[in-house]
Design an enzyme around this catalytic site. Structure first.
Site, short mmCIF file in Angstrom:
data_model
loop_
_atom_site.label_atom_id
_atom_site.label_comp_id
_atom_site.label_asym_id
_atom_site.label_seq_id
_atom_site.Cartn_x
_atom_site.Cartn_y
_atom_site.Cartn_z
N ASP A 296 4.14 6.06 1.05
CA ASP A 296 2.94 6.35 0.24
C ASP A 296 2.04 5.12 0.06
O ASP A 296 0.82 5.24 0.12
CB ASP A 296 3.33 6.85 -1.16
CG ASP A 296 4.02 8.20 -1.13
OD1 ASP A 296 3.97 8.87 -0.08
OD2 ASP A 296 4.61 8.59 -2.15
N THR A 297 2.65 3.96 -0.23
CA THR A 297 1.82 2.84 -0.72
C THR A 297 2.01 1.51 0.00
O THR A 297 1.41 0.52 -0.38
CB THR A 297 2.07 2.62 -2.23
OG1 THR A 297 3.43 2.22 -2.42
CG2 THR A 297 1.76 3.87 -3.05
N LYS A 298 2.85 1.47 1.04
CA LYS A 298 3.11 0.19 1.73
C LYS A 298 1.82 -0.42 2.29
O LYS A 298 1.60 -1.62 2.19
CB LYS A 298 4.12 0.41 2.86
CG LYS A 298 4.39 -0.83 3.70
CD LYS A 298 5.37 -0.58 4.81
CE LYS A 298 4.75 0.15 5.97
NZ LYS A 298 5.64 0.23 7.15
N GLY B 204 19.04 -6.73 10.66
CA GLY B 204 20.41 -7.16 10.37
C GLY B 204 20.72 -7.20 8.88
O GLY B 204 21.89 -7.23 8.49
N GLU C 23 16.45 2.08 -7.20
CA GLU C 23 15.89 0.77 -7.56
C GLU C 23 15.39 0.77 -9.00
O GLU C 23 15.63 -0.19 -9.75
CB GLU C 23 14.73 0.44 -6.62
CG GLU C 23 15.13 0.16 -5.20
CD GLU C 23 13.97 0.11 -4.22
OE1 GLU C 23 14.23 0.09 -3.01
OE2 GLU C 23 12.80 0.11 -4.67
N ARG D 181 7.39 3.85 -3.09
CA ARG D 181 7.74 4.76 -1.99
C ARG D 181 6.97 4.28 -0.77
O ARG D 181 5.75 4.44 -0.70
CB ARG D 181 7.40 6.21 -2.32
CG ARG D 181 7.91 7.20 -1.27
CD ARG D 181 7.77 8.63 -1.76
NE ARG D 181 8.38 9.55 -0.81
CZ ARG D 181 7.74 10.18 0.16
NH1 ARG D 181 6.45 9.99 0.33
NH2 ARG D 181 8.38 11.01 0.97
#
Length: 201
Positions: free
Chosen positions: A41-43, A71, A105, A38
């Site tokens: 939350d965790t990037k 794109g 995913e 998510r």
């Protein structure tokens, strides 16, 4: 006259090869490891650090915020990366199940029979549930719930972002990924060998 024609032809061939090489260099390598997370939350923490760590090991991880370009079509790019990958990492966070994209995913990783390593980040498996918010068809909810249950009953890693040792965790997670990639490669080689023996002998 013949010399000039030969020279022109050589120049044309050289231009074509240069163009071909430029296109090849722009092509992204196939994805080895798909990081399902998510983003909000965790990037900037566990998922981003894991992406960087795996990249330094010369693997080709996929993280939407790092790999996608303006794109790119969202579902096309993500679905292609999942189909290409050998191993998936599912980074579960407390609000993971609120994201349709995360659950889509995860379901696709499970449906395509990918090896998935769950990481339970600040959350216990028992706390993860698919919720019916009234916007998702029952069939999709069932698909998501099945994938989530399958992930919850897969041996994974746990991490507490406040108390945990980040360096040790990243090393452990990377080792788990490499171990699974080696196993998947071994299984694929075995299948290819069996196919070859069956069809050519």
């Amino acid at each position: 006259m013949q010399q000039r024609s030969a020279s022109t032809a050589k120049n044309l061939v050289r231009k074509i090869w240069n163009h071909h090489n430029q296109i090849q260099s722009l092509r992204r390598p196939p994805c080895d490891v798909f990081i399902n997370h998510r983003c909000i939350d965790t990037k900037r923490t566990i998922s981003g650090l894991l992406f960087d760590h795996l990249s330094r090991l010369r693997l080709h991880p996929f993280l939407d915020s790092k790999n996608m370009r303006p794109g790119d079509k969202l579902f096309d790019s993500i679905d292609r990366a999942i189909h290409e990958c050998k191993v998936g990492i599912a980074v579960f966070s407390p609000r993971y199940c609120e994201s349709y994209f995360c659950l889509h995913e995860l379901a696709l990783l499970m449906e395509t029979k990918k090896r998935v390593i769950p990481i339970f980040c600040d959350v216990k498996p028992s706390q993860l549930h698919v919720k019916d918010n009234g916007r998702c068809p029952p069939k999709e909810l069932q698909r998501f719930a099945y994938a989530l249950e399958e992930a919850k009953y897969t041996v994974g890693l746990t991490f507490d972002t406040l108390e945990g040792d980040w360096s040790k965790f990243l090393t452990t997670a990377a080792e788990a990924v490499v171990h699974n990639l080696i196993e998947v490669d071994g299984e694929e080689t075995h299948k290819e060998r069996k196919y070859f023996m069956k069809n050519y002998f």
